[in-house]
Motif scaffolding. Structure first.
Motif, mmCIF file in Angstrom:
data_model
loop_
_atom_site.group_PDB
_atom_site.id
_atom_site.type_symbol
_atom_site.label_atom_id
_atom_site.label_comp_id
_atom_site.label_asym_id
_atom_site.label_seq_id
_atom_site.Cartn_x
_atom_site.Cartn_y
_atom_site.Cartn_z
ATOM 1 N N LEU A 1 0.819 -1.223 -0.079
ATOM 2 C CA LEU A 1 0.102 0.028 0.184
ATOM 3 C C LEU A 1 0.955 1.452 -0.161
ATOM 4 N N VAL A 2 2.019 0.978 0.430
ATOM 5 C CA VAL A 2 2.983 2.287 0.754
ATOM 6 C C VAL A 2 3.230 2.965 -0.869
ATOM 7 N N GLU A 3 3.470 2.282 -1.874
ATOM 8 C CA GLU A 3 3.799 2.527 -2.951
ATOM 9 C C GLU A 3 2.568 2.254 -4.076
ATOM 10 N N ALA A 4 1.361 1.992 -3.715
ATOM 11 C CA ALA A 4 0.304 1.516 -4.439
ATOM 12 C C ALA A 4 -0.184 2.881 -4.977
ATOM 13 N N ARG A 5 -1.072 2.897 -6.377
ATOM 14 C CA ARG A 5 -1.507 3.896 -7.014
ATOM 15 C C ARG A 5 -2.909 4.389 -6.172
ATOM 16 N N GLU A 6 -3.161 5.729 -6.118
ATOM 17 C CA GLU A 6 -4.531 6.119 -5.552
ATOM 18 C C GLU A 6 -5.383 6.188 -6.773
ATOM 19 N N THR A 7 -6.850 6.157 -6.359
ATOM 20 C CA THR A 7 -7.982 6.275 -7.060
ATOM 21 C C THR A 7 -9.031 7.100 -6.333
ATOM 22 N N LEU A 8 -9.645 8.175 -7.083
ATOM 23 C CA LEU A 8 -10.546 8.834 -6.412
ATOM 24 C C LEU A 8 -11.682 8.076 -6.164
ATOM 25 N N ILE A 9 -12.518 8.281 -5.138
ATOM 26 C CA ILE A 9 -13.649 7.489 -5.006
ATOM 27 C C ILE A 9 -14.702 8.346 -4.550
ATOM 28 N N LEU A 10 -14.518 9.654 -4.171
ATOM 29 C CA LEU A 10 -15.382 10.726 -3.666
ATOM 30 C C LEU A 10 -14.715 12.136 -3.523
ATOM 31 N N ASP A 11 -15.662 13.126 -4.270
ATOM 32 C CA ASP A 11 -15.147 14.328 -4.100
ATOM 33 C C ASP A 11 -16.320 15.401 -3.619
ATOM 34 N N THR A 12 -16.134 16.712 -3.725
ATOM 35 C CA THR A 12 -17.157 17.750 -3.138
ATOM 36 C C THR A 12 -17.787 18.280 -4.309
ATOM 37 N N SER A 13 -17.675 17.648 -5.794
ATOM 38 C CA SER A 13 -18.574 18.205 -6.907
ATOM 39 C C SER A 13 -19.355 17.214 -7.413
ATOM 40 N N THR A 14 -19.332 16.059 -7.010
ATOM 41 C CA THR A 14 -20.411 14.940 -7.534
ATOM 42 C C THR A 14 -21.885 15.083 -6.965
ATOM 43 N N TYR A 15 -21.916 15.377 -5.479
ATOM 44 C CA TYR A 15 -23.361 15.494 -4.800
ATOM 45 C C TYR A 15 -23.313 16.888 -4.338
ATOM 46 N N ASP A 16 -24.878 17.448 -4.598
ATOM 47 C CA ASP A 16 -25.229 18.544 -4.337
ATOM 48 C C ASP A 16 -25.058 18.989 -2.831
ATOM 49 N N ASP A 17 -25.158 17.786 -1.904
ATOM 50 C CA ASP A 17 -24.963 17.803 -0.427
ATOM 51 C C ASP A 17 -23.837 17.485 0.158
ATOM 52 N N ILE A 18 -22.585 17.284 -0.574
ATOM 53 C CA ILE A 18 -21.275 16.797 -0.118
ATOM 54 C C ILE A 18 -20.461 18.076 -0.735
ATOM 55 N N LYS A 19 -20.127 19.055 -0.021
ATOM 56 C CA LYS A 19 -19.475 20.331 -0.327
ATOM 57 C C LYS A 19 -18.117 20.375 0.300
ATOM 58 N N GLY A 20 -17.767 19.739 1.300
ATOM 59 C CA GLY A 20 -16.255 19.966 1.796
ATOM 60 C C GLY A 20 -16.107 19.000 2.810
ATOM 61 N N LEU A 21 -15.028 19.484 3.384
ATOM 62 C CA LEU A 21 -14.410 18.691 4.629
ATOM 63 C C LEU A 21 -14.799 17.296 4.791
ATOM 64 N N LEU A 22 -14.143 16.584 3.777
ATOM 65 C CA LEU A 22 -14.244 14.890 3.620
ATOM 66 C C LEU A 22 -13.179 14.616 4.760
ATOM 67 N N TRP A 23 -13.833 14.163 5.884
ATOM 68 C CA TRP A 23 -13.007 13.745 6.979
ATOM 69 C C TRP A 23 -13.185 12.206 7.241
ATOM 70 N N ALA A 24 -12.117 11.711 7.769
ATOM 71 C CA ALA A 24 -11.742 10.608 8.612
ATOM 72 C C ALA A 24 -12.643 8.990 7.797
ATOM 73 N N PRO A 25 -12.470 8.851 6.732
ATOM 74 C CA PRO A 25 -12.929 7.759 6.066
ATOM 75 C C PRO A 25 -12.391 6.405 6.635
ATOM 76 N N GLU A 26 -13.439 5.699 6.847
ATOM 77 C CA GLU A 26 -13.169 4.139 7.269
ATOM 78 C C GLU A 26 -13.956 3.040 6.689
ATOM 79 N N LEU A 27 -13.090 1.973 6.309
ATOM 80 C CA LEU A 27 -13.637 0.878 5.577
ATOM 81 C C LEU A 27 -14.158 -0.183 6.729
#
Length: 609
Positions: A325-351
């Motif tokens: 995982l240290v050198e693994a490629r990153e891929t985007l799964i969520l941003d603040t432009s996809t949904y109207d009610d998700i505008k910022g401060l994307l914090w502390a994701p946990e799977l």
């Protein structure tokens, strides 16, 4: 057999209590320095600081009617032995920065401990003097079967009270004038030390405190002299036992040179090997915080808060191994432009895996900071975690009655984690009320509906408030809970204080067979597990998570700063378990495995039936 006085003396070691002088507030603020620290000596002359020269006993904050806290500190702690052989501490309670505490005028704070490791704050002993206490000591008098408290007031006058039972806080006698008292103390060369008293304690008590308050060191690697094997698989399965200075052990994988053996022929072979230790240089991910690694369908995934773009995106990494995982490629799964009610401060994701499905818990806002709330996304059945399109729209967390967890604009929620205990799922998270008053961030717990994991199935229960100096330093915060379950024990670590160099990791433990939704069944440690003084060059460690690798090793995934004011970054370190089975988070690689022990050998006897 007659035991000499010299031999008797060897049965006792020495504990020195002290406080420290504050340093620059980002390094060692008054709320940290004004706590009881401990040092240890075998001979009563040469002392060394325990717990990285950090406090082990802090005064609790008091609470106002509106729920806000008044931070407190302590001065002049005095440690002594009670009638039953357990330990007491009396101290002068002060305001957070060391000023006189109006609430404790005429009283001293009393703590009880059975082992010099765990302390319970009993409360304020009323000395009936009506003046501020400046200094205090206490001893049990064998002749009168009473406790004698001697103290000095703010004017320099000395008094004493007697008490039959210190736990009856209002039972002190009327104070009488007395002569000045002198403490038995020591002045070792320990940074910032303000020494108090020395206590002679049984050797086993002192050594246990040392083992628990000092990270262990690898002292040996052990493998069998001889094994009987039929194939290379038998050899590969052979692990080494790492032995540590505190008496604990850990299994280590060995890279055996199986080419030295002719497996088709019976015989005896001397085989060499190298003890394996994964190396994770800090940091493993720059500008990332609140990391989480989870294994899902034979692969490992890494997610974290993205400080690089001011928390506007969430990326994921995938690998067959944790090291990958240290050198693994990153891929985007969520941003603040996809949904109207998700505008910022994307914090502390946990799977988290719940009922064989994968979910992503995170915090997000529909607008400004005061609208930050816990959300959940679900990976579609058969979906790929690295494909954004395979994740559902973020769903805001609901209470069991279907209403939102918090009233946005007044109370924020964040850092939700999930764990399974006795076939039930539980969620724990942090809430902070800002309106009508800022009460600080508190930890909560509730059962979770496994069929709809965005919904609680019980009422939230308050678990912890930032009531110790290490948790309310610069700001009142308990956040980032994460469960660690091992050998039937449930540990819940959490992060506290401001997200700067004073950020740290605290610990809650569930009592045996305890009810998770009963706060009385949890024990909160009086001091943090991990601070800026734990590992050189790592400042403000906190908001960590745990992952089990394919070898059964538990890893701590955390963030810290590589410099006092450097950006946050992620690290990985093996979790050791101490003599009582509690997690050790500060065992560095050099202490975990000494390089001189990495080369091992075994005699392999090849036999075929």
């Amino acid at each position: 057999m007659i035991i000499s006085e010299v031999e008797k003396e060897k049965e006792y070691h020495y504990i020195l209590s002290y406080t420290r002088s504050p340093q620059e507030k980002k390094i060692y603020a008054p709320r940290l320095a004004y706590s009881m620290h401990l040092a240890y000596s075998e001979d009563g002359s040469n002392y060394r600081a325990l717990n990285h020269n950090s406090g082990v006993l802090f005064a609790k904050a008091t609470e106002n009617e509106n729920g806000t806290l008044n931070a407190k500190s302590l001065h002049n702690p005095y440690i002594f032995i009670l009638q039953d052989g357990t330990y007491g501490v009396v101290a002068v309670r002060t305001e957070a920065e060391g000023q006189h505490d109006t609430e404790s005028k005429g009283a001293v704070l009393f703590f009880h401990s059975s082992d010099l490791l765990h302390y319970r704050e009993i409360g304020l002993i009323d000395l009936k003097g009506g003046v501020h206490v400046h200094d205090v000591m206490c001893e049990y008098n064998e002749l009168t079967h009473s406790n004698v408290i001697r103290w000095r007031d703010e004017h320099g006058c000395f008094f004493q009270n007697t008490m039959q039972n210190l736990f009856r806080l209002t039972s002190a006698s009327t104070p009488t004038r007395t002569e000045a008292f002198v403490l038995t103390s020591a002045s070792p060369d320990i940074e910032g030390i303000i020494p108090r008293n020395v206590l002679r304690v049984p050797r086993q008590v002192a050594q246990r405190a040392v083992h628990r308050l000092t990270p262990p060191a690898n002292i040996a690697i052990q493998v069998p002299d001889r094994i009987i094997a039929t194939s290379t698989e038998d050899l590969k399965a052979l692990k080494a036992i790492a032995k540590y200075s505190d008496g604990t052990t850990s299994l280590k994988k060995v890279d055996w040179n199986g080419d030295m053996v002719t497996w088709e022929e019976e015989g005896t072979y001397l085989v060499t090997g190298t003890v394996v230790q994964e190396h994770y240089a800090f940091p493993i991910a720059a500008n990332r915080a609140d990391p989480c690694i989870t294994k899902w369908k034979s692969k490992y995934y890494f997610v974290a808060t993205n400080d690089e773009d001011h928390n506007q995106t969430l990326y994921i990494r995938e690998s067959d191994t944790i090291a990958g995982l240290v050198e693994a490629r990153e891929t985007l799964i969520l941003d603040t432009s996809t949904y109207d009610d998700i505008k910022g401060l994307l914090w502390a994701p946990e799977l988290h895996i719940i009922a064989d499905e994968l979910y992503l818990f995170h915090a997000a806002t529909s607008g400004d900071f005061l609208n930050e709330e816990c959300h959940v996304m679900k990976l579609r059945t058969g979906g790929n975690p690295t494909h954004a399109a395979d994740w559902s729209r973020p769903q805001r967390v609901l209470r069991n009655d279907g209403t939102y967890l918090c009233e946005a604009g007044k109370v924020i929620s964040l850092d939700m984690t999930v764990f399974k205990w006795n076939d039930e799922y539980y969620a724990s998270w942090s809430e902070r009320q800002f309106v009508p008053v800022d009460r600080g961030a508190w930890l909560y717990i509730a059962k979770l509906d496994s069929k709809e994991p965005w919904r609680l199935s019980s009422e939230p229960v308050l678990l912890s408030k930032p009531d110790y100096g290490w948790a309310n330093n610069h700001t009142y915060v308990d956040e980032g809970p994460f469960a660690l379950i091992r050998n039937g024990k449930l540990f819940l670590t959490f992060a506290s204080a401001a997200v700067d160099a004073t950020y740290c990791v605290g610990l809650l433990t569930l009592n045996t067979n305890g009810d998770l939704l009963n706060p009385e069944q949890w024990t909160k440690w009086n001091y943090p597990l991990l601070t800026s003084r734990s590992v050189t060059g790592e400042f403000g460690p906190g908001h960590n998570s745990y992952v089990l690798d394919d070898e059964g090793i538990t890893w701590n995934v955390y963030h810290a700063r590589p410099g006092l004011d450097a950006p946050r970054a992620c690290g990985i370190r093996r979790v050791h378990f101490d003599i009582d089975g509690y997690p050790v988070l500060d065992l560095t690689e050099d202490r975990d495995l000494k390089r001189e022990f990495v080369n091992v050998s075994v005699e392999v006897v090849v036999k075929h039936d």
